[in-house]
Design an enzyme around this catalytic site. Structure first.
Site, PDB file in Angstrom:
ATOM      1  N   GLY A   1      14.813  36.402  31.121  1.00 17.00           N
ATOM      2  CA  GLY A   1      14.259  35.333  31.949  1.00 17.00           C
ATOM      3  C   GLY A   1      13.599  35.881  33.199  1.00 17.00           C
ATOM      4  O   GLY A   1      14.139  35.759  34.308  1.00 17.00           O
TER       5      GLY A   1
ATOM      6  N   SER B   1       9.557  36.040  33.590  1.00 17.10           N
ATOM      7  CA  SER B   1       8.262  35.416  33.903  1.00 17.10           C
ATOM      8  C   SER B   1       8.397  33.931  34.216  1.00 17.10           C
ATOM      9  O   SER B   1       9.222  33.226  33.633  1.00 17.10           O
ATOM     10  CB  SER B   1       7.306  35.570  32.719  1.00 17.10           C
ATOM     11  OG  SER B   1       7.188  36.918  32.357  1.00 17.10           O
TER      12      SER B   1
ATOM     13  N   GLU C   1      12.422  49.677  28.422  1.00 17.16           N
ATOM     14  CA  GLU C   1      11.460  49.082  27.499  1.00 17.16           C
ATOM     15  C   GLU C   1      10.290  50.052  27.274  1.00 17.16           C
ATOM     16  O   GLU C   1       9.861  50.289  26.153  1.00 17.16           O
ATOM     17  CB  GLU C   1      10.954  47.757  28.065  1.00 17.16           C
ATOM     18  CG  GLU C   1      10.190  46.934  27.056  1.00 17.16           C
ATOM     19  CD  GLU C   1       9.552  45.682  27.657  1.00 17.16           C
ATOM     20  OE1 GLU C   1       9.284  45.675  28.873  1.00 17.16           O
ATOM     21  OE2 GLU C   1       9.306  44.742  26.897  1.00 17.16           O
TER      22      GLU C   1
ATOM     23  N   GLU D   1      -4.486  45.840  33.234  1.00 20.31           N
ATOM     24  CA  GLU D   1      -5.102  45.855  34.579  1.00 20.31           C
ATOM     25  C   GLU D   1      -4.076  46.340  35.612  1.00 20.31           C
ATOM     26  O   GLU D   1      -4.390  47.157  36.484  1.00 20.31           O
ATOM     27  CB  GLU D   1      -5.612  44.458  34.952  1.00 20.31           C
ATOM     28  CG  GLU D   1      -6.801  43.963  34.143  1.00 20.31           C
ATOM     29  CD  GLU D   1      -6.430  43.477  32.741  1.00 20.31           C
ATOM     30  OE1 GLU D   1      -5.220  43.320  32.445  1.00 20.31           O
ATOM     31  OE2 GLU D   1      -7.349  43.258  31.917  1.00 20.31           O
TER      32      GLU D   1
HETATM   33  C1  LIG Z   1       4.693  39.446  23.256  1.00 17.96           C
HETATM   34  C2  LIG Z   1       5.161  39.083  24.645  1.00 17.96           C
HETATM   35  C3  LIG Z   1       6.519  38.898  24.871  1.00 17.96           C
HETATM   36  C4  LIG Z   1       6.959  38.522  26.152  1.00 17.96           C
HETATM   37  N1  LIG Z   1       8.301  38.295  26.328  1.00 17.96           N
HETATM   38  C5  LIG Z   1       8.751  37.925  27.544  1.00 17.96           C
HETATM   39  C6  LIG Z   1      10.143  37.652  27.740  1.00 17.96           C
HETATM   40  O1  LIG Z   1      10.938  37.721  26.807  1.00 17.96           O
HETATM   41  N2  LIG Z   1      10.543  37.288  28.974  1.00 17.96           N
HETATM   42  C7  LIG Z   1       9.682  37.187  30.032  1.00 17.96           C
HETATM   43  O2  LIG Z   1      10.139  36.901  31.135  1.00 17.96           O
HETATM   44  N3  LIG Z   1       8.348  37.406  29.875  1.00 17.96           N
HETATM   45  C8  LIG Z   1       7.868  37.774  28.652  1.00 17.96           C
HETATM   46  N4  LIG Z   1       6.522  37.986  28.460  1.00 17.96           N
HETATM   47  C9  LIG Z   1       5.604  37.700  29.558  1.00 17.96           C
HETATM   48  C10 LIG Z   1       4.982  38.921  30.191  1.00 17.96           C
HETATM   49  O3  LIG Z   1       5.911  39.645  30.929  1.00 17.96           O
HETATM   50  C11 LIG Z   1       3.830  38.399  31.055  1.00 17.96           C
HETATM   51  O4  LIG Z   1       2.881  37.821  30.176  1.00 17.96           O
HETATM   52  C12 LIG Z   1       3.185  39.496  31.867  1.00 17.96           C
HETATM   53  O5  LIG Z   1       4.040  39.921  32.885  1.00 17.96           O
HETATM   54  C13 LIG Z   1       1.839  39.014  32.497  1.00 17.96           C
HETATM   55  O6  LIG Z   1       2.069  37.870  33.247  1.00 17.96           O
HETATM   56  P1  LIG Z   1       1.198  36.540  33.028  1.00 17.96           P
HETATM   57  O7  LIG Z   1       1.145  36.243  31.572  1.00 17.96           O
HETATM   58  O8  LIG Z   1       1.763  35.502  33.942  1.00 17.96           O
HETATM   59  O9  LIG Z   1      -0.262  36.929  33.469  1.00 17.96           O
HETATM   60  P2  LIG Z   1      -0.811  37.041  34.966  1.00 17.96           P
HETATM   61  O10 LIG Z   1       0.091  37.922  35.762  1.00 17.96           O
HETATM   62  O11 LIG Z   1      -1.067  35.675  35.486  1.00 17.96           O
HETATM   63  O12 LIG Z   1      -2.166  37.796  34.710  1.00 17.96           O
HETATM   64  C14 LIG Z   1      -3.338  37.119  34.230  1.00 17.96           C
HETATM   65  C15 LIG Z   1      -4.467  38.133  34.203  1.00 17.96           C
HETATM   66  O13 LIG Z   1      -4.705  38.621  35.519  1.00 17.96           O
HETATM   67  C16 LIG Z   1      -4.600  40.045  35.565  1.00 17.96           C
HETATM   68  N5  LIG Z   1      -3.982  40.465  36.823  1.00 17.96           N
HETATM   69  C17 LIG Z   1      -2.826  40.002  37.363  1.00 17.96           C
HETATM   70  N6  LIG Z   1      -2.555  40.635  38.515  1.00 17.96           N
HETATM   71  C18 LIG Z   1      -3.542  41.540  38.692  1.00 17.96           C
HETATM   72  C19 LIG Z   1      -3.838  42.511  39.700  1.00 17.96           C
HETATM   73  N7  LIG Z   1      -3.020  42.696  40.746  1.00 17.96           N
HETATM   74  N8  LIG Z   1      -4.949  43.275  39.559  1.00 17.96           N
HETATM   75  C20 LIG Z   1      -5.782  43.122  38.485  1.00 17.96           C
HETATM   76  N9  LIG Z   1      -5.572  42.208  37.516  1.00 17.96           N
HETATM   77  C21 LIG Z   1      -4.468  41.432  37.610  1.00 17.96           C
HETATM   78  C22 LIG Z   1      -3.680  40.407  34.394  1.00 17.96           C
HETATM   79  O14 LIG Z   1      -3.899  41.733  33.966  1.00 17.96           O
HETATM   80  C23 LIG Z   1      -4.117  39.376  33.351  1.00 17.96           C
HETATM   81  O15 LIG Z   1      -5.284  39.807  32.695  1.00 17.96           O
HETATM   82  C24 LIG Z   1       6.042  38.358  27.206  1.00 17.96           C
HETATM   83  C25 LIG Z   1       4.664  38.544  26.967  1.00 17.96           C
HETATM   84  C26 LIG Z   1       4.230  38.893  25.701  1.00 17.96           C
HETATM   85  C27 LIG Z   1       2.767  39.058  25.464  1.00 17.96           C
END
Ligand SMILES: Cc1cc2nc3c(=O)[nH]c(=O)nc-3n(C[C@H](O)[C@H](O)[C@H](O)COP(=O)(O)OP(=O)(O)OC[C@H]3O[C@@H](n4cnc5c(N)ncnc54)[C@H](O)[C@@H]3O)c2cc1C
Length: 369
Positions: free
Chosen positions: A122, A124, A240, A353
């Site tokens: 837990g 994100s 991980e 990124e």
């Molecule tokens: C297969 C899979 C399994 C997952 N399982 C889990 C889980 O079990 N538990 C959990 O908690 N989460 C999980 N996640 C979530 C994952 O940790 C997040 O998707 C990840 O941390 C990115 O966060 P976000 O999706 O909110 O994207 P955001 O952080 O909102 O990013 C959106 C876009 O903006 C870009 N970006 C963001 N910040 C910056 C920066 N500073 N500079 C340049 N670009 C930037 C990113 O690269 C991306 O392209 C999982 C994700 C996937 C794909």
């Protein structure tokens, strides 16, 4: 003390004896076979192959890092069954072992490692993914419980899990990353609502949203120090990352074979194929360099490079495999699965990124843009 080659050879024999005789012939079916994958996890725990560096009672054989890596590579090369819920043994368990109290280790570790109880992560939230330190879920001390309110997202397999390592803000006045704690949440608690998210891809690792409404978590379920959740998270992500490059490398190798089988005659593919072969080899070499640094007790800066290189190469290789197959590739469910799965690789465990930012700032010492 078992030598490296003995341990690896023993694992290879054990794996061959475990797998059904028609495993490779019917791999397309077996890769989705959850009962088989559950049995594999339990057998690997009992055989000491689940976490090879850990002691016997925790599913290992107290082997060194080098043996452990070779065992993981051999398992991946032989398409060993994938653990049905990887985040428990791969991420939560190392955190519990490192930060848990004796009572937490006693209660949680063995059922987790045997696969009897699944765990979710837990971390994100809708407004806190890459910027994990901005999370808003609150945990307030109330007598002998934490009272928790908030909303998590992308929580893989939460609907099938019993426990969750929940990151919540326990000190709203502290700097962002110093006010977070990690709590062990019983997902069956009153006030927890779990909603699976409809998936656009072929996957049995369903994402969920987890809504927390006045959920009570006993104080004894705090994992690590109060407001020390940042370090628990960093340590979990480190474990991980250690796994991810091997998984990526093996799937890249499989993709390269698919390109060569389908497109051996097509010289237009050769420049990209050559570049991918070089990147795959660079990934493997960097993996061994990271191991060398760890064995020598040196700080190992390779993890971020391997995460970025492995995930980007994975996507490129399956796109090339699709190009090699031509228009027919759209009707191939295995290829479609690999392409979809590769898309996720540049997001989980740190997006590309963000990895590039880290490499630029921390490894290359470049100024912030
Ligand atoms: C297969 C899979 C399994 C997952 N399982 C889990 C889980 O079990 N538990 C959990 O908690 N989460 C999980 N996640 C979530 C994952 O940790 C997040 O998707 C990840 O941390 C990115 O966060 P976000 O999706 O909110 O994207 P955001 O952080 O909102 O990013 C959106 C876009 O903006 C870009 N970006 C963001 N910040 C910056 C920066 N500073 N500079 C340049 N670009 C930037 C990113 O690269 C991306 O392209 C999982 C994700 C996937 C794909």
């Amino acid at each position: 003390m078992t030598t490296k080659s003995e341990a690896v050879a023993e694992f290879v024999d054990w794996l061959a004896a475990f797998l059904p005789q028609d495993y490779y012939e019917n791999y397309r079916r077996y890769r989705w076979d959850i009962p088989l994958r559950r049995d594999y996890q339990r057998a690997a725990f009992e055989g000491g192959w689940l976490q090879p560096t850990w002691p016997r009672e925790h599913g290992g054989r107290s082997l060194g890092l080098r043996d452990a890596m070779e065992i993981r590579i051999e398992g991946a090369l032989r398409s060993a069954p994938k653990l049905p819920s990887i985040q428990g043994p791969g991420v939560a368990a190392p955190g519990i072992r490192q930060f848990g109290t004796p009572a937490q280790i006693e209660r949680f570790l063995v059922p987790l490692l045997r696969g009897d109880e699944w765990w979710a992560l837990g971390m994100s939230e809708p407004e806190a993914g890459s910027d994990f330190a901005s999370l808003r879920t609150r945990a307030e001390r109330d007598g002998d419980v934490f009272r928790v309110n908030g909303h998590k997202i992308w929580t893989t397999q939460a609907h099938e899990s019993r426990w969750c390592t929940l990151y919540a803000r326990t000190d709203p006045d502290a700097p962002k990353h110093r006010g977070i704690s990690c709590l062990i949440l019983d997902l069956h608690s009153p006030g927890v609502r779990i909603e699976p998210i409809r998936m656009a891809s072929i996957s049995d690792e369903t994402f969920c949203e987890v809504f927390l409404d006045d959920v009570e978590i006993p104080l004894e379920n705090l994992l690590g120090p109060v407001n020390g959740g940042w370090n628990v998270a960093l340590s979990s992500l480190h474990h991980e990352r250690q796994m991810i490059w091997i998984m990526n490398w093996v799937v890249i190798k499989r993709g390269l074979d698919a390109v060569r089988t389908a497109g051996a005659e097509d010289s237009d593919l050769y420049p990209e194929l050559g570049s991918l072969l070089a990147d795959a080899e660079a990934l493997r070499a960097t993996g061994y360099r990271a191991l060398g640094n760890e064995l020598a007790g040196r700080n190992s800066p390779e993890a971020d490079i391997m995460k970025l290189l492995g995930s980007v190469t994975l996507q490129r290789v399956w796109e090339l495999a699709a190009a090699a197959q031509g228009p027919g590739s759209a009707g191939d469910p295995d290829l479609l699965f690999e392409r979809q799965d590769a898309l996720a690789a540049t997001i989980y465990g740190g997006t590309s990124e963000v990895q590039r930012n880290i490499i630029a700032e921390r490894l290359l010492g470049l100024p912030k843009g």
